[in-house]
Scaffold this active site. Structure first.
Site, PDB file in Angstrom:
ATOM      1  N   GLN A 120      54.952 -43.929  37.625  1.00  0.00           N
ATOM      2  CA  GLN A 120      54.622 -42.533  38.282  1.00  0.00           C
ATOM      3  C   GLN A 120      55.851 -41.574  37.629  1.00  0.00           C
ATOM      4  O   GLN A 120      55.692 -40.426  37.263  1.00  0.00           O
ATOM      5  CB  GLN A 120      54.623 -42.548  39.688  1.00  0.00           C
ATOM      6  CG  GLN A 120      54.416 -41.410  40.501  1.00  0.00           C
ATOM      7  CD  GLN A 120      53.007 -40.666  40.281  1.00  0.00           C
ATOM      8  OE1 GLN A 120      52.300 -41.332  39.752  1.00  0.00           O
ATOM      9  NE2 GLN A 120      53.116 -39.410  40.431  1.00  0.00           N
ATOM     10  N   GLU A 205      42.309 -31.521  44.141  1.00  0.00           N
ATOM     11  CA  GLU A 205      41.973 -32.385  42.979  1.00  0.00           C
ATOM     12  C   GLU A 205      40.623 -33.098  43.394  1.00  0.00           C
ATOM     13  O   GLU A 205      40.552 -33.962  44.395  1.00  0.00           O
ATOM     14  CB  GLU A 205      43.022 -33.388  42.851  1.00  0.00           C
ATOM     15  CG  GLU A 205      44.160 -33.010  42.419  1.00  0.00           C
ATOM     16  CD  GLU A 205      45.416 -34.316  42.252  1.00  0.00           C
ATOM     17  OE1 GLU A 205      44.974 -35.430  42.542  1.00  0.00           O
ATOM     18  OE2 GLU A 205      46.406 -34.079  41.649  1.00  0.00           O
ATOM     19  N   HIS A 208      40.580 -37.249  43.074  1.00  0.00           N
ATOM     20  CA  HIS A 208      41.440 -38.335  43.614  1.00  0.00           C
ATOM     21  C   HIS A 208      40.739 -38.665  45.020  1.00  0.00           C
ATOM     22  O   HIS A 208      41.040 -37.932  46.058  1.00  0.00           O
ATOM     23  CB  HIS A 208      42.802 -37.554  43.931  1.00  0.00           C
ATOM     24  CG  HIS A 208      43.817 -38.475  44.436  1.00  0.00           C
ATOM     25  ND1 HIS A 208      44.514 -39.047  43.821  1.00  0.00           N
ATOM     26  CD2 HIS A 208      44.010 -38.889  45.648  1.00  0.00           C
ATOM     27  CE1 HIS A 208      45.401 -39.949  44.388  1.00  0.00           C
ATOM     28  NE2 HIS A 208      44.988 -39.896  45.642  1.00  0.00           N
TER      29      HIS A 208
END
Length: 238
Positions: A120, A205, A208
């Site tokens: 990440q 999004e 997601h």
């Protein structure tokens, strides 16, 4: 005036008052009968009133991860589904969700699942560097990236409970909407919907999805709640 006439006059005068008094008493008794005692209504729990699931904010599938709640641990066990890894406890649900989505559009794939903190951090830094290379200064670049990518520790992908699912070439809004509708059946919710970025911290999004469990997902979708809002409701119930 004779006694008989006086009796009749008394009846005429008293009868309306008698009727009115008894009508009032009847209404009062009826209202008392129809209204439950205060103790039976005030004692009922919030979950009985609004249908909130009887779950705990401490349940593993409801772990909150965002910029205010960083995730500092790792999933205990991971399983592979397609080309990604997820928390082993949601492997079957993820596979079933993908299969259902592929009925809608055959090219639907899992693009991302578990992502370590190091991964990440690399992703975040790469996005910032890309914007800086295009002319943004560091402050502008980081501000832009933070609306699209979580900082290390704030990403749900680190939990293994989140997946990115879409067509590799991109997905039409109509298709994305249909997939969102079926997600709760498998315990997933669209984590970053439109109109909620002031709560989640991220822009919309369509790809997601976050596993929260079937009962929780269905309630959240029905009431248009993101995880932060849902957990606040559960806490208020106590």
């Amino acid at each position: 005036m004779n006694k008989q006439k006086m009796t009749k006059l008394s009846l005429i005068v008293c009868l309306p008052a008698f009727v009115a008094t008894n009508f009032f008493l009847w209404k009062w008794d009826a209202a008392s009968f129809l209204s439950p005692p205060a103790s039976t209504t005030e004692g009922s729990s919030l979950s009985e009133k609004d249908g909130l699931p009887s779950v705990s904010v401490d349940d593993w599938e409801l772990v909150l991860v965002n910029r205010d709640h960083l995730f500092e641990s790792e999933p205990k066990s991971l399983a592979t589904v397609g080309n990604i890894r997820v928390d082993s406890r949601i492997a079957r649900a993820t596979q079933d969700f993908l299969a259902a989505a592929q009925v809608i559009v055959l090219d639907e794939v899992l693009l991302s699942g578990y992502r370590s903190r190091a991964e990440q951090e690399q992703l975040y830094n790469e996005r910032v560097a890309e914007l800086e290379a295009s002319g943004f200064d560091q402050v502008e670049a980081e501000a832009t990236v933070r609306s699209q990518v979580q900082i290390p520790g704030a990403s749900e992908h680190q939990t293994g409970l989140a997946v990115d699912m879409s067509e590799e070439a991109g997905q039409l809004d109509e298709v994305a909407g249909k997939i969102r509708e079926l997600a709760p059946k498998y315990g997933f919710v669209l984590r970053y919907p439109e109109g909620k970025s002031h709560i989640t911290g991220l822009d919309f999004e369509s790809w997601h999805f976050r596993y929260v469990g079937v009962e929780n997902a269905q309630y959240m979708e029905k009431h248009d709640l993101v995880l932060e809002e849902y957990l606040a409701l559960l806490k208020d119930r106590k």
